[in-house]
Design a protein around this motif. Structure first.
Motif, PDB file in Angstrom:
ATOM      1  N   PHE A  90      -4.122   4.015   5.082  1.00  0.00           N
ATOM      2  CA  PHE A  90      -3.937   2.972   4.078  1.00  0.00           C
ATOM      3  C   PHE A  90      -2.707   2.141   4.449  1.00  0.00           C
ATOM      4  N   ASP A  91      -2.875   0.825   4.528  1.00  0.00           N
ATOM      5  CA  ASP A  91      -1.719  -0.037   4.745  1.00  0.00           C
ATOM      6  C   ASP A  91      -1.999  -1.420   4.186  1.00  0.00           C
ATOM      7  N   VAL A  92      -0.947  -2.225   4.102  1.00  0.00           N
ATOM      8  CA  VAL A  92      -1.067  -3.620   3.664  1.00  0.00           C
ATOM      9  C   VAL A  92      -0.596  -4.499   4.812  1.00  0.00           C
ATOM     10  N   ALA A  93      -1.427  -5.462   5.213  1.00  0.00           N
ATOM     11  CA  ALA A  93      -1.137  -6.322   6.358  1.00  0.00           C
ATOM     12  C   ALA A  93      -0.938  -7.763   5.893  1.00  0.00           C
ATOM     13  N   ARG A  94      -0.035  -8.464   6.577  1.00  0.00           N
ATOM     14  CA  ARG A  94       0.207  -9.892   6.317  1.00  0.00           C
ATOM     15  C   ARG A  94       0.380 -10.612   7.646  1.00  0.00           C
ATOM     16  N   CYS A  95      -0.334 -11.724   7.795  1.00  0.00           N
ATOM     17  CA  CYS A  95      -0.205 -12.540   9.007  1.00  0.00           C
ATOM     18  C   CYS A  95       0.950 -13.524   8.833  1.00  0.00           C
ATOM     19  N   THR A  96       1.764 -13.689   9.874  1.00  0.00           N
ATOM     20  CA  THR A  96       2.891 -14.618   9.823  1.00  0.00           C
ATOM     21  C   THR A  96       2.496 -15.957  10.429  1.00  0.00           C
ATOM     22  N   GLU A  97       3.394 -16.935  10.313  1.00  0.00           N
ATOM     23  CA  GLU A  97       3.137 -18.265  10.878  1.00  0.00           C
ATOM     24  C   GLU A  97       3.014 -18.216  12.402  1.00  0.00           C
ATOM     25  N   SER A  98       3.647 -17.208  13.006  1.00  0.00           N
ATOM     26  CA  SER A  98       3.603 -17.099  14.472  1.00  0.00           C
ATOM     27  C   SER A  98       2.436 -16.237  14.946  1.00  0.00           C
ATOM     28  N   ASP A  99       1.487 -15.984  14.056  1.00  0.00           N
ATOM     29  CA  ASP A  99       0.268 -15.239  14.374  1.00  0.00           C
ATOM     30  C   ASP A  99       0.529 -13.758  14.638  1.00  0.00           C
ATOM     31  N   GLU A 100       1.657 -13.273  14.190  1.00  0.00           N
ATOM     32  CA  GLU A 100       1.921 -11.848  14.273  1.00  0.00           C
ATOM     33  C   GLU A 100       1.471 -11.186  12.974  1.00  0.00           C
ATOM     34  N   ILE A 101       1.363  -9.852  13.008  1.00  0.00           N
ATOM     35  CA  ILE A 101       0.957  -9.108  11.819  1.00  0.00           C
ATOM     36  C   ILE A 101       2.083  -8.174  11.395  1.00  0.00           C
ATOM     37  N   GLN A 102       2.447  -8.272  10.148  1.00  0.00           N
ATOM     38  CA  GLN A 102       3.450  -7.368   9.571  1.00  0.00           C
ATOM     39  C   GLN A 102       2.743  -6.356   8.666  1.00  0.00           C
ATOM     40  N   PHE A 103       3.189  -5.111   8.721  1.00  0.00           N
ATOM     41  CA  PHE A 103       2.576  -4.053   7.922  1.00  0.00           C
ATOM     42  C   PHE A 103       3.605  -3.440   6.979  1.00  0.00           C
ATOM     43  N   ARG A 104       3.091  -2.934   5.878  1.00  0.00           N
ATOM     44  CA  ARG A 104       3.921  -2.154   4.953  1.00  0.00           C
ATOM     45  C   ARG A 104       3.051  -1.076   4.320  1.00  0.00           C
ATOM     46  N   ASN A 105       3.714  -0.102   3.727  1.00  0.00           N
ATOM     47  CA  ASN A 105       2.992   0.907   2.966  1.00  0.00           C
ATOM     48  C   ASN A 105       2.544   0.321   1.627  1.00  0.00           C
ATOM     49  N   PRO A 106       1.389   0.690   1.141  1.00  0.00           N
ATOM     50  CA  PRO A 106       0.994   0.244  -0.212  1.00  0.00           C
ATOM     51  C   PRO A 106       1.916   0.856  -1.253  1.00  0.00           C
ATOM     52  N   THR A 107       1.998   0.194  -2.386  1.00  0.00           N
ATOM     53  CA  THR A 107       2.747   0.769  -3.506  1.00  0.00           C
ATOM     54  C   THR A 107       1.880   1.812  -4.211  1.00  0.00           C
ATOM     55  N   LEU A 108       2.510   2.597  -5.056  1.00  0.00           N
ATOM     56  CA  LEU A 108       1.771   3.619  -5.792  1.00  0.00           C
ATOM     57  C   LEU A 108       0.715   2.979  -6.692  1.00  0.00           C
ATOM     58  N   GLU A 109       1.044   1.846  -7.313  1.00  0.00           N
ATOM     59  CA  GLU A 109       0.078   1.160  -8.170  1.00  0.00           C
ATOM     60  C   GLU A 109      -1.109   0.646  -7.362  1.00  0.00           C
ATOM     61  N   GLU A 110      -0.846   0.106  -6.169  1.00  0.00           N
ATOM     62  CA  GLU A 110      -1.938  -0.373  -5.312  1.00  0.00           C
ATOM     63  C   GLU A 110      -2.854   0.777  -4.880  1.00  0.00           C
ATOM     64  N   LEU A 111      -2.283   1.946  -4.663  1.00  0.00           N
ATOM     65  CA  LEU A 111      -3.091   3.102  -4.285  1.00  0.00           C
ATOM     66  C   LEU A 111      -3.941   3.598  -5.457  1.00  0.00           C
ATOM     67  N   ARG A 112      -3.419   3.481  -6.676  1.00  0.00           N
ATOM     68  CA  ARG A 112      -4.233   3.807  -7.851  1.00  0.00           C
ATOM     69  C   ARG A 112      -5.459   2.890  -7.895  1.00  0.00           C
ATOM     70  N   PHE A 113      -5.250   1.624  -7.599  1.00  0.00           N
ATOM     71  CA  PHE A 113      -6.343   0.655  -7.587  1.00  0.00           C
ATOM     72  C   PHE A 113      -7.371   1.028  -6.511  1.00  0.00           C
ATOM     73  N   VAL A 114      -6.892   1.385  -5.323  1.00  0.00           N
ATOM     74  CA  VAL A 114      -7.793   1.762  -4.233  1.00  0.00           C
ATOM     75  C   VAL A 114      -8.597   3.002  -4.615  1.00  0.00           C
ATOM     76  N   TYR A 115      -7.945   3.966  -5.244  1.00  0.00           N
ATOM     77  CA  TYR A 115      -8.633   5.198  -5.641  1.00  0.00           C
ATOM     78  C   TYR A 115      -9.828   4.875  -6.546  1.00  0.00           C
ATOM     79  N   ALA A 116      -9.601   4.053  -7.563  1.00  0.00           N
ATOM     80  CA  ALA A 116     -10.686   3.705  -8.490  1.00  0.00           C
ATOM     81  C   ALA A 116     -11.786   2.928  -7.781  1.00  0.00           C
TER      82      ALA A 116
END
Length: 631
Positions: free
Chosen positions: A159-185
């Motif tokens: 599980f991760d959250v991805a964001r594309c930057t203006e330079s076409d790179e990808i930044q990743f972060r861990n999901p928040t606990l609330e976002e994981l609750r949403f994914v579970y449902a």
């Protein structure tokens, strides 16, 4: 050399991703999420494995977008659903998983014909099923230390959250606990509803390889794991395809809840109608007064509710029909869809005795329970004259299933249960003509077998391992006189596993209570007279509970049984004869604190014989619709 290159390329794909994914793994690890507890990580992996088993990638491609709404907007940060648009990736190659977007617009921007398009400053949540050997060490350690459930043979979700930057790179972060609750449902709900999608053969270009589906919307109850309940065990999850599909648009699909009419229909919308009925007399939906067919009136909008006068119509609108008119209308429009057109015998029953007479089986064998001519005789005590031919009402040879194994050549000698999807397949396997009416009675044992082998994973796995499944069968009545048909379950098991059916209900005669019948070498039936909640203590613990044609809303004794089913937390399936009765059953189950984990669905092994309610024109079928709890 070719083999070496193929293996090398496969390892490259596994490590760095391919197809519509976003490339290499991010290294995100759930153990690094603030506030997360190990039990919730286990729940996430268990739900991901359950979704993987349903194999949504077999039919779904990135172009199939789904809208998801979980609970209320106020339940989430910023009073907004975090990721309400979903697509599945990997069905046509590449990484297996799914993407969740902030909006449908973002999803469309990032969905290319073959690849995921990197759009600057657009964020998406990814769930990717990775091979364990290629995972980051932190995830491997987490899987081992928590003994997390595997998806398939060797994959685990990341599980991760991805964001594309203006330079076409990808930044990743861990999901928040609330976002994981949403994914579970989301995972819990999607695994239940995506198999209900119906292919639309009239949409899209004929040359397209993409499968198109009919507009769809379904709401199911998802139970939060104990560690995330927040004072409320259940949450309603609505899944729609395409995203934003409104209830008012869904008047032709199952499971919809059409918009209610705010104004009662005018006098002009009522007309005299001729209605199919089991009797020549109908009953008014309001006062229940008996009226002749030709004198009855029906609601001009839904054409389902029956009245004796316009005054009753107006009163009924105020007290009840305003809330159900749209639902009735949708159900009436689905009548054509529910009709089983494969059979060549008359499937519309106006008067049961006449229908049975037309087939030459009136007052014969097991068919005596299909009319009221033998209603004076207790269930299970119909006089039995001879063998199987007499039991089937002296049907011609070849028109009823023999008490014999299936032809081994059809399954190439495989020792595994025969899986069935519907009547046409069964009739072919048994070489039965489609003019044979046996499906009307076989609906009970084959619905039972379908639940055991197609709907409930745990019972199917037990049978595949050659073990015994214990099933509690609640409220038997007419089927007590149809015991010979349950031998067909033993033949379908095809030499694997055993089933013990414990039938419990007040309809069991006193002199049969406590008896055991060896229906076949692999099916045993125990009969117990009494109310389930009072007898359950003395019964073997079941793997599954089933109630066919249950009529939950009509019997007060169900209250204690439902409380027991809730406390046992054992999978239970219910069938009823019409969509409206199944909808009422759903409300009864929810009121008892049970969450609907398998939504209302037409039963592929419903009886093809169509009846009608005394106060409405809604079609009904024995075991017509089913739903499940605790599955």
């Amino acid at each position: 050399m070719d083999v070496h290159l193929k293996n090398l390329f496969s390892r490259f794909e596994e490590q760095f991703g391919s197809g519509p994914g976003l490339g290499p793994g991010s290294g995100a690890c759930l153990m690094k999420v603030d506030g997360i507890a190990p039990p919730f990580i286990k729940s996430l992996y268990k739900s991901a494995a359950a979704l993987y088993r349903t194999d949504p990638w077999r039919r779904l491609r990135p172009g199939h977008l789904f809208g998801v709404r979980i609970g209320k907007d106020s339940d989430w940060y910023g009073r907004k659903q975090p990721f309400p648009c979903i697509q599945f990736i990997g069905g046509d190659g590449g990484d297996l998983g799914f993407h969740m977007f902030r909006s449908e617009i973002d999803a469309k921007k990032m969905t290319g014909s073959r690849e995921t398009i990197r759009v600057p400053n657009v964020e998406l949540l990814r769930v990717t099923y990775e091979v364990e050997s290629m995972m980051f060490p932190s995830n491997k350690r987490m899987i081992k230390s928590l003994s997390l459930e595997v998806s398939g043979e060797n994959r685990f979700p990341v599980f991760d959250v991805a964001r594309c930057t203006e330079s076409d790179e990808i930044q990743f972060r861990n999901p928040t606990l609330e976002e994981l609750r949403f994914v579970y449902a989301v995972m819990r709900a999607i695994s239940l509803v995506h198999p209900l999608l119906q292919q639309d053969f009239d949409t899209g270009p004929k040359w397209s390889r993409l499968m198109y589906f009919q507009p769809f919307i379904e709401t199911v109850d998802v139970q939060w794991p104990a560690e995330m309940a927040r004072g409320n065990d259940l949450v309603a999850v609505t899944v729609s395809h395409p995203p934003g599909q409104g209830y008012e648009e869904k008047h032709n699909s199952r499971g919809s809840t059409p918009t209610k009419h705010s104004e009662p229909p005018t006098e002009e919308t009522f007309s005299e109608v001729e209605v199919n009925s089991m009797n020549s007399l109908r009953r008014c939906s309001m006062c229940e007064k008996e009226i002749e067919q030709e004198q009855s009136l029906c609601c001009g909008r839904c054409r389902a509710a029956i009245y004796c006068t316009s005054l009753c119509r107006q009163q009924h609108w105020k007290v009840a029909h305003e809330d159900t008119c749209g639902l009735y209308k949708a159900m009436m429009e689905r009548e054509e869809e529910l009709t089983m057109k494969i059979f060549t015998f008359d499937c519309s029953v106006e008067q049961p005795c006449k229908w049975l007479e037309s087939l030459g089986i009136h007052r014969k064998g097991m068919w005596r329970r299909k009319c009221r001519c033998y209603s004076h005789c207790q269930y299970g005590l119909l006089p039995v004259k001879g063998g199987l031919w007499d039991s089937w009402g002296s049907l011609d040879d070849g028109e009823y299933p023999r008490d014999s194994p299936f032809n081994n050549n059809l399954r190439e000698g495989q020792s595994s249960p025969i899986l069935l999807s519907g009547w046409f397949e069964y009739y072919n396997l048994r070489s039965l003509p489609l003019s044979s009416p046996v499906a009307d009675i076989l609906s009970h044992p084959l619905t039972l077998y379908y639940i055991l082998t197609a709907l409930n994973v745990s019972s199917k796995n037990l049978l595949l391992k050659g073990k015994e499944v214990i099933l509690h069968y609640l409220g038997p009545e007419g089927e007590l006189d149809w015991m010979p048909t349950f031998a067909e379950i033993g033949h379908l098991l095809n030499g694997v596993g055993n089933i013990q059916i414990v039938m419990v209900g007040p309809g069991v005669p006193t002199n049969l209570s406590g008896t055991t019948s060896g229906i076949s070498s692999r099916v045993r039936v125990n009969l117990i007279q009494g109310v389930y909640q009072e007898e359950a203590t003395y019964l073997p613990t079941p793997h599954l509970i089933v109630a066919l044609n249950c009529g939950l809303e009509t019997y007060s004794s169900w209250g204690g049984a439902l409380d027991l089913i809730k406390s046992l937390n054992i999978p239970a399936f219910f069938t009823d004869q019409s969509e409206i009765s199944c909808s009422n059953a759903k409300q009864v189950l929810r009121a008892a604190g049970l969450y609907i984990s398998y939504p209302i669905t037409p039963n592929p092994f419903r009886s093809p014989v169509r009846n009608y309610g005394p106060c409405n024109n809604l079609p009904s079928y024995s075991n017509g619709f089913m739903l499940g709890v605790n599955t």
